[in-house]
Write a protein that holds these residues in place. Structure first.
Motif, mmCIF file in Angstrom:
data_model
loop_
_atom_site.group_PDB
_atom_site.id
_atom_site.type_symbol
_atom_site.label_atom_id
_atom_site.label_comp_id
_atom_site.label_asym_id
_atom_site.label_seq_id
_atom_site.Cartn_x
_atom_site.Cartn_y
_atom_site.Cartn_z
ATOM 1 N N LEU A 1 0.831 -1.206 0.000
ATOM 2 C CA LEU A 1 0.000 0.000 0.000
ATOM 3 C C LEU A 1 0.865 1.255 0.000
ATOM 4 C CD1 LEU A 1 -2.729 1.375 0.149
ATOM 5 C CD2 LEU A 1 -2.662 1.125 2.637
ATOM 6 N N THR A 2 1.972 1.227 0.732
ATOM 7 C CA THR A 2 2.865 2.387 0.759
ATOM 8 C C THR A 2 3.358 2.703 -0.653
ATOM 9 O OG1 THR A 2 3.588 1.867 3.009
ATOM 10 C CG2 THR A 2 5.008 3.309 1.704
ATOM 11 N N LYS A 3 3.802 1.696 -1.374
ATOM 12 C CA LYS A 3 4.284 1.899 -2.749
ATOM 13 C C LYS A 3 3.170 2.457 -3.640
ATOM 14 C CE LYS A 3 7.802 -1.754 -2.652
ATOM 15 N NZ LYS A 3 8.212 -3.062 -3.209
ATOM 16 N N THR A 4 1.970 1.897 -3.479
ATOM 17 C CA THR A 4 0.838 2.353 -4.302
ATOM 18 C C THR A 4 0.513 3.817 -4.025
ATOM 19 O OG1 THR A 4 -0.103 0.120 -4.380
ATOM 20 C CG2 THR A 4 -1.585 1.954 -4.845
ATOM 21 N N LEU A 5 0.482 4.183 -2.756
ATOM 22 C CA LEU A 5 0.165 5.565 -2.410
ATOM 23 C C LEU A 5 1.249 6.525 -2.887
ATOM 24 C CD1 LEU A 5 -1.317 5.122 1.179
ATOM 25 C CD2 LEU A 5 -2.560 5.737 -0.912
ATOM 26 N N ILE A 6 2.503 6.104 -2.795
ATOM 27 C CA ILE A 6 3.601 6.940 -3.292
ATOM 28 C C ILE A 6 3.435 7.186 -4.791
ATOM 29 C CG2 ILE A 6 6.079 6.987 -3.762
ATOM 30 C CD1 ILE A 6 6.501 5.582 -1.082
ATOM 31 N N LYS A 7 3.083 6.126 -5.536
ATOM 32 C CA LYS A 7 2.871 6.267 -6.987
ATOM 33 C C LYS A 7 1.681 7.175 -7.272
ATOM 34 C CE LYS A 7 4.789 1.747 -8.249
ATOM 35 N NZ LYS A 7 4.484 0.400 -8.787
ATOM 36 N N ASP A 8 0.607 7.002 -6.501
ATOM 37 C CA ASP A 8 -0.587 7.821 -6.734
ATOM 38 C C ASP A 8 -0.328 9.292 -6.426
ATOM 39 O OD1 ASP A 8 -1.957 5.615 -7.537
ATOM 40 O OD2 ASP A 8 -3.118 5.369 -5.693
ATOM 41 N N ILE A 9 0.473 9.554 -5.406
ATOM 42 C CA ILE A 9 0.818 10.939 -5.093
ATOM 43 C C ILE A 9 1.701 11.527 -6.199
ATOM 44 C CG2 ILE A 9 2.151 12.400 -3.520
ATOM 45 C CD1 ILE A 9 1.141 10.607 -1.228
ATOM 46 N N ALA A 10 2.690 10.746 -6.646
ATOM 47 C CA ALA A 10 3.604 11.224 -7.692
ATOM 48 C C ALA A 10 2.869 11.493 -9.001
ATOM 49 C CB ALA A 10 4.721 10.208 -7.900
ATOM 50 N N SER A 11 1.842 10.677 -9.306
ATOM 51 C CA SER A 11 1.125 10.820 -10.582
ATOM 52 C C SER A 11 0.013 11.870 -10.530
ATOM 53 C CB SER A 11 0.523 9.468 -10.989
ATOM 54 O OG SER A 11 -0.473 9.063 -10.058
ATOM 55 N N GLY A 12 -0.241 12.417 -9.344
ATOM 56 C CA GLY A 12 -1.241 13.467 -9.228
ATOM 57 C C GLY A 12 -2.623 12.986 -8.853
ATOM 58 N N VAL A 13 -2.783 11.678 -8.607
ATOM 59 C CA VAL A 13 -4.082 11.202 -8.132
ATOM 60 C C VAL A 13 -4.442 11.932 -6.847
ATOM 61 C CG1 VAL A 13 -5.349 9.197 -7.257
ATOM 62 C CG2 VAL A 13 -3.796 8.939 -9.209
ATOM 63 N N TYR A 14 -3.429 12.142 -6.011
ATOM 64 C CA TYR A 14 -3.583 12.956 -4.812
ATOM 65 C C TYR A 14 -2.596 14.121 -4.937
ATOM 66 C CZ TYR A 14 -5.694 8.582 -3.232
ATOM 67 O OH TYR A 14 -6.470 7.455 -3.131
ATOM 68 N N PRO A 15 -3.036 15.265 -5.426
ATOM 69 C CA PRO A 15 -2.125 16.379 -5.730
ATOM 70 C C PRO A 15 -1.554 17.047 -4.494
ATOM 71 C CG PRO A 15 -4.386 17.043 -6.050
ATOM 72 C CD PRO A 15 -4.432 15.579 -5.780
ATOM 73 N N VAL A 16 -0.388 17.663 -4.680
ATOM 74 C CA VAL A 16 0.243 18.412 -3.610
ATOM 75 C C VAL A 16 -0.686 19.550 -3.173
ATOM 76 C CG1 VAL A 16 2.198 19.894 -2.987
ATOM 77 C CG2 VAL A 16 2.568 17.858 -4.396
ATOM 78 N N GLY A 17 -0.851 19.676 -1.870
ATOM 79 C CA GLY A 17 -1.756 20.688 -1.330
ATOM 80 C C GLY A 17 -3.147 20.164 -1.050
ATOM 81 N N GLY A 18 -3.445 18.990 -1.610
ATOM 82 C CA GLY A 18 -4.766 18.404 -1.389
ATOM 83 C C GLY A 18 -4.810 17.557 -0.126
#
Length: 246
Positions: A8-25
């Motif tokens: 899950l950690t790897k998945t969330l890191i990828k999702d954050i990097a790809s903008g699924v969860y954008p910086v500031g959100g």
């Protein structure tokens, strides 16, 4: 198979990097993440702890979990080790890779350097330690020395189990780790290891020499580990002893 929290950690890191969860959100609540990724809430919490340690998120009561960065800060592993049990936890949190194992006869120089018995047959094992969350380069490179007989008995287990070498020896022989003597010093990364560790020759590093003694006071393992300074820190906690009433 790696733990669910690591996946899950790897998945969330990828999702954050790809903008699924954008910086500031703000990330979804723990229960929402658990439902989305098909894991328990406890697994979500552990994964978020790791991601927070990488500097990707911040968590505040009533404010939720905020995305602070799209990529992790410089990889650093910073354990607090003051007991044998915490040393074992360090082994559990990282992955060992065995690169070589050969029998040597301890010469005078090596005996003087590490406290090994001169003229004895010991096994020299070279390993690296990987952080599963940042697998590009090793956290550390180690030279391990164990008596030849013990080394032969645990050789296969080294490739199939992730327990510390001292624990493998104890399981195979009935020894008990009674004491670990540790020396730490600042060194430069040897030129022959620089490329493997992803750093420059003579870059700053910490060298740990650990001597493992059993219940009879016999030395049964010496580990010499090199940790590049840009990905490792070492913390100890010193507490003032209260005065004992007489």
């Amino acid at each position: 198979m790696e733990p669910r929290y690591a996946e899950l950690t790897k998945t969330l890191i990828k999702d954050i990097a790809s903008g699924v969860y954008p910086v500031g959100g703000i990330l979804p609540a723990e229960m929402e993440l658990a439902a989305k990724y098909g894991v328990s809430r406890g697994t979500v919490r552990v994964a978020l702890d790791h991601i927070q340690g990488l500097g990707l998120i911040s968590r505040r009561k009533r404010a939720g979990t905020r995305v602070e960065a799209a990529t992790p800060r410089a990889t650093e592993y910073g354990p607090t080790i003051s007991t044998v049990e915490e040393l074992v936890q360090y082994g559990a949190d990282t992955k060992r890779v065995v690169h070589s194992a050969r029998t040597i006869v301890v010469d005078v120089a090596l005996a003087a350097q590490l406290g090994l018995p001169p003229g004895a047959r010991w096994m020299h094992i070279q390993t690296s330690r990987m952080n599963p969350l940042s697998p590009d380069y090793p956290l550390a490179w180690s030279h391990l020395y164990v008596p030849h007989e013990e080394g032969t008995r645990i050789r296969r287990a080294l490739d199939t189990q992730q327990a510390l070498v001292c624990d493998l020896i104890c399981q195979a022989t009935g020894r008990v780790v009674k004491e670990v003597r540790q020396t730490v010093r600042a060194v430069g990364v040897p030129a022959k290891l620089a490329a493997v560790l992803g750093t420059e020759p003579d870059a700053h590093a910490l060298e740990f020499v650990r001597q493992y003694y059993d219940q009879s006071g016999s030395l049964f393992e010496v580990a010499v580990s090199l940790h590049p300074a840009d990905r490792f820190s070492y913390t100890t906690v010193l507490e003032r002893q209260s005065d004992t009433p007489r």
